[in-house]
Design a protein around this motif. Structure first.
Motif, PDB file in Angstrom:
ATOM      1  N   TYR A 189     -25.701   6.070  44.128  1.00 30.31           N
ATOM      2  CA  TYR A 189     -25.141   7.401  44.314  1.00 30.31           C
ATOM      3  C   TYR A 189     -26.214   8.281  44.937  1.00 30.31           C
ATOM      4  O   TYR A 189     -27.286   8.463  44.369  1.00 30.31           O
ATOM      5  N   ASP A 190     -25.935   8.776  46.132  1.00 28.09           N
ATOM      6  CA  ASP A 190     -26.835   9.693  46.823  1.00 28.09           C
ATOM      7  C   ASP A 190     -25.990  10.866  47.294  1.00 28.09           C
ATOM      8  O   ASP A 190     -24.941  10.658  47.914  1.00 28.09           O
ATOM      9  N   ASN A 191     -26.434  12.086  46.995  1.00 28.06           N
ATOM     10  CA  ASN A 191     -25.640  13.244  47.376  1.00 28.06           C
ATOM     11  C   ASN A 191     -26.543  14.410  47.730  1.00 28.06           C
ATOM     12  O   ASN A 191     -27.688  14.475  47.298  1.00 28.06           O
ATOM     13  N   ARG A 192     -25.974  15.323  48.526  1.00 27.95           N
ATOM     14  CA  ARG A 192     -26.653  16.548  48.937  1.00 27.95           C
ATOM     15  C   ARG A 192     -25.898  17.733  48.364  1.00 27.95           C
ATOM     16  O   ARG A 192     -24.661  17.734  48.335  1.00 27.95           O
ATOM     17  N   PHE A 193     -26.636  18.749  47.960  1.00 34.58           N
ATOM     18  CA  PHE A 193     -26.047  19.937  47.361  1.00 34.58           C
ATOM     19  C   PHE A 193     -26.647  21.202  47.953  1.00 34.58           C
ATOM     20  O   PHE A 193     -27.786  21.209  48.411  1.00 34.58           O
ATOM     21  N   CYS A 194     -25.884  22.264  47.850  1.00 29.03           N
ATOM     22  CA  CYS A 194     -26.370  23.610  48.114  1.00 29.03           C
ATOM     23  C   CYS A 194     -25.782  24.470  47.003  1.00 29.03           C
ATOM     24  O   CYS A 194     -24.567  24.495  46.800  1.00 29.03           O
ATOM     25  N   SER A 195     -26.629  25.133  46.262  1.00 25.91           N
ATOM     26  CA  SER A 195     -26.197  25.946  45.133  1.00 25.91           C
ATOM     27  C   SER A 195     -26.657  27.378  45.333  1.00 25.91           C
ATOM     28  O   SER A 195     -27.817  27.613  45.685  1.00 25.91           O
ATOM     29  N   VAL A 196     -25.763  28.311  45.099  1.00 31.01           N
ATOM     30  CA  VAL A 196     -26.064  29.733  45.178  1.00 31.01           C
ATOM     31  C   VAL A 196     -26.095  30.250  43.747  1.00 31.01           C
ATOM     32  O   VAL A 196     -25.096  30.165  43.029  1.00 31.01           O
ATOM     33  N   VAL A 197     -27.246  30.747  43.336  1.00 33.13           N
ATOM     34  CA  VAL A 197     -27.471  31.122  41.944  1.00 33.13           C
ATOM     35  C   VAL A 197     -27.761  32.622  41.861  1.00 33.13           C
ATOM     36  O   VAL A 197     -28.675  33.115  42.519  1.00 33.13           O
ATOM     37  N   ARG A 198     -26.982  33.312  41.044  1.00 33.56           N
ATOM     38  CA  ARG A 198     -27.235  34.740  40.796  1.00 33.56           C
ATOM     39  C   ARG A 198     -27.865  34.877  39.423  1.00 33.56           C
ATOM     40  O   ARG A 198     -27.370  34.331  38.432  1.00 33.56           O
ATOM     41  N   ILE A 199     -28.976  35.601  39.372  1.00 35.58           N
ATOM     42  CA  ILE A 199     -29.750  35.764  38.143  1.00 35.58           C
ATOM     43  C   ILE A 199     -29.621  37.197  37.639  1.00 35.58           C
ATOM     44  O   ILE A 199     -29.750  38.146  38.418  1.00 35.58           O
ATOM     45  N   GLU A 200     -29.361  37.327  36.340  1.00 34.69           N
ATOM     46  CA  GLU A 200     -29.344  38.629  35.668  1.00 34.69           C
ATOM     47  C   GLU A 200     -30.080  38.498  34.350  1.00 34.69           C
ATOM     48  O   GLU A 200     -29.871  37.531  33.613  1.00 34.69           O
ATOM     49  N   ASN A 201     -30.931  39.456  34.056  1.00 40.37           N
ATOM     50  CA  ASN A 201     -31.676  39.467  32.797  1.00 40.37           C
ATOM     51  C   ASN A 201     -32.419  38.154  32.550  1.00 40.37           C
ATOM     52  O   ASN A 201     -32.446  37.640  31.434  1.00 40.37           O
ATOM     53  N   ARG A 202     -32.967  37.592  33.639  1.00 38.27           N
ATOM     54  CA  ARG A 202     -33.798  36.390  33.596  1.00 38.27           C
ATOM     55  C   ARG A 202     -33.046  35.141  33.132  1.00 38.27           C
ATOM     56  O   ARG A 202     -33.627  34.182  32.640  1.00 38.27           O
ATOM     57  N   LYS A 203     -31.722  35.148  33.312  1.00 41.90           N
ATOM     58  CA  LYS A 203     -30.872  33.986  33.021  1.00 41.90           C
ATOM     59  C   LYS A 203     -29.912  33.794  34.188  1.00 41.90           C
ATOM     60  O   LYS A 203     -29.684  34.701  34.991  1.00 41.90           O
ATOM     61  N   ILE A 204     -29.317  32.607  34.284  1.00 37.88           N
ATOM     62  CA  ILE A 204     -28.320  32.356  35.327  1.00 37.88           C
ATOM     63  C   ILE A 204     -27.023  33.042  34.926  1.00 37.88           C
ATOM     64  O   ILE A 204     -26.458  32.751  33.868  1.00 37.88           O
ATOM     65  N   ALA A 205     -26.558  33.952  35.772  1.00 41.36           N
ATOM     66  CA  ALA A 205     -25.286  34.642  35.522  1.00 41.36           C
ATOM     67  C   ALA A 205     -24.134  33.917  36.211  1.00 41.36           C
ATOM     68  O   ALA A 205     -23.034  33.817  35.671  1.00 41.36           O
ATOM     69  N   HIS A 206     -24.401  33.423  37.423  1.00 42.34           N
ATOM     70  CA  HIS A 206     -23.344  32.753  38.188  1.00 42.34           C
ATOM     71  C   HIS A 206     -23.964  31.658  39.038  1.00 42.34           C
ATOM     72  O   HIS A 206     -25.027  31.844  39.627  1.00 42.34           O
ATOM     73  N   TRP A 207     -23.299  30.511  39.070  1.00 49.06           N
ATOM     74  CA  TRP A 207     -23.740  29.357  39.839  1.00 49.06           C
ATOM     75  C   TRP A 207     -22.561  28.933  40.704  1.00 49.06           C
ATOM     76  O   TRP A 207     -21.478  28.678  40.202  1.00 49.06           O
ATOM     77  N   ARG A 208     -22.764  28.874  42.013  1.00 41.56           N
ATOM     78  CA  ARG A 208     -21.722  28.381  42.924  1.00 41.56           C
ATOM     79  C   ARG A 208     -22.295  27.162  43.638  1.00 41.56           C
ATOM     80  O   ARG A 208     -23.332  27.226  44.273  1.00 41.56           O
ATOM     81  N   ASP A 209     -21.587  26.028  43.503  1.00 40.75           N
ATOM     82  CA  ASP A 209     -22.104  24.745  43.945  1.00 40.75           C
ATOM     83  C   ASP A 209     -21.269  24.175  45.093  1.00 40.75           C
ATOM     84  O   ASP A 209     -20.042  24.186  45.035  1.00 40.75           O
ATOM     85  N   TYR A 210     -21.960  23.680  46.117  1.00 40.82           N
ATOM     86  CA  TYR A 210     -21.341  22.959  47.223  1.00 40.82           C
ATOM     87  C   TYR A 210     -22.010  21.594  47.292  1.00 40.82           C
ATOM     88  O   TYR A 210     -23.207  21.480  47.066  1.00 40.82           O
ATOM     89  N   MET A 211     -21.225  20.541  47.600  1.00 43.68           N
ATOM     90  CA  MET A 211     -21.830  19.216  47.725  1.00 43.68           C
ATOM     91  C   MET A 211     -21.117  18.415  48.791  1.00 43.68           C
ATOM     92  O   MET A 211     -20.068  18.801  49.295  1.00 43.68           O
ATOM     93  N   ASP A 212     -21.694  17.258  49.107  1.00 37.18           N
ATOM     94  CA  ASP A 212     -21.088  16.315  50.033  1.00 37.18           C
ATOM     95  C   ASP A 212     -20.016  15.553  49.252  1.00 37.18           C
ATOM     96  O   ASP A 212     -20.286  14.546  48.602  1.00 37.18           O
ATOM     97  N   SER A 213     -18.792  16.058  49.305  1.00 34.78           N
ATOM     98  CA  SER A 213     -17.694  15.459  48.527  1.00 34.78           C
ATOM     99  C   SER A 213     -17.411  14.022  48.932  1.00 34.78           C
ATOM    100  O   SER A 213     -17.068  13.189  48.088  1.00 34.78           O
ATOM    101  N   LEU A 214     -17.551  13.700  50.204  1.00 34.59           N
ATOM    102  CA  LEU A 214     -17.301  12.337  50.661  1.00 34.59           C
ATOM    103  C   LEU A 214     -18.312  11.365  50.053  1.00 34.59           C
ATOM    104  O   LEU A 214     -17.942  10.271  49.636  1.00 34.59           O
ATOM    105  N   ALA A 215     -19.568  11.769  49.966  1.00 34.87           N
ATOM    106  CA  ALA A 215     -20.577  10.898  49.353  1.00 34.87           C
ATOM    107  C   ALA A 215     -20.229  10.617  47.893  1.00 34.87           C
ATOM    108  O   ALA A 215     -20.342   9.481  47.425  1.00 34.87           O
ATOM    109  N   ALA A 216     -19.796  11.653  47.182  1.00 32.73           N
ATOM    110  CA  ALA A 216     -19.403  11.459  45.782  1.00 32.73           C
ATOM    111  C   ALA A 216     -18.187  10.547  45.688  1.00 32.73           C
ATOM    112  O   ALA A 216     -18.156   9.610  44.877  1.00 32.73           O
ATOM    113  N   TRP A 217     -17.181  10.802  46.495  1.00 38.41           N
ATOM    114  CA  TRP A 217     -15.957   9.996  46.489  1.00 38.41           C
ATOM    115  C   TRP A 217     -16.280   8.525  46.774  1.00 38.41           C
ATOM    116  O   TRP A 217     -15.813   7.632  46.067  1.00 38.41           O
TER     117      TRP A 217
END
Length: 145
Positions: free
Chosen positions: A108-136
């Motif tokens: 299993y080999d995959n590539r990701f791009c994650s957009v992370v919003r931080i509030e009060n020194r913790k992760i508030a929101h995580w939005r994840d993109y990946m190579d869906s075909l590689a996972a499939w």
């Protein structure tokens, strides 16, 4: 993964270590799960059977990752690129993971791009993109292929 309270998640340690390192001093907590709160939104913008599109809170995210580590064991995570924006309140993380699908032994080999919003020194929101075909391809391949 030095914290034994997360020992059950050891198969995903390369991912957790890479992410925690990428966030560096922007967040407080030793492990990935230490920087997640009960209000954190973890959103994936792809379809993987059995994985919800939106996960809310630390407990629910930990349960989802239990399913992941029962299915895939990672041997490494690399190719890290970190983009800090908005004075460090938003971090874009590009990376790759490499492992094995446990049921079949398929790589299993995959590539990701994650957009992370931080509030009060913790992760508030995580939005994840990946190579869906590689996972499939990895998750539907039969052993020996």
């Amino acid at each position: 993964m030095p914290n034994r309270k997360y020992a059950a998640y050891e198969p995903a340690a390369p991912y957790f270590d890479l992410i925690r390192g990428a966030l560096g001093d922007l967040v407080d907590g030793e492990h990935f799960f230490d920087v997640i709160t009960d209000a954190t939104i973890y959103e994936v913008l792809y379809e993987v059977p059995g994985w919800p599109r939106i996960i809310t809170g630390r407990t629910t995210l930990m349960a989802a990752f239990r399913g992941y580590v029962d299915m895939i064991a990672l041997r490494s995570a690399d190719a890290l690129i970190v983009h800090r924006t908005d004075d460090g309140r938003v971090v874009v993380i590009e990376y790759e993971v490499h492992g094995t699908v446990l049921a079949t032994g398929v790589h299993y080999d995959n590539r990701f791009c994650s957009v992370v919003r931080i509030e009060n020194r913790k992760i508030a929101h995580w939005r994840d993109y990946m190579d869906s075909l590689a996972a499939w391809n990895a998750l539907t391949a039969r052993a020996g292929k």
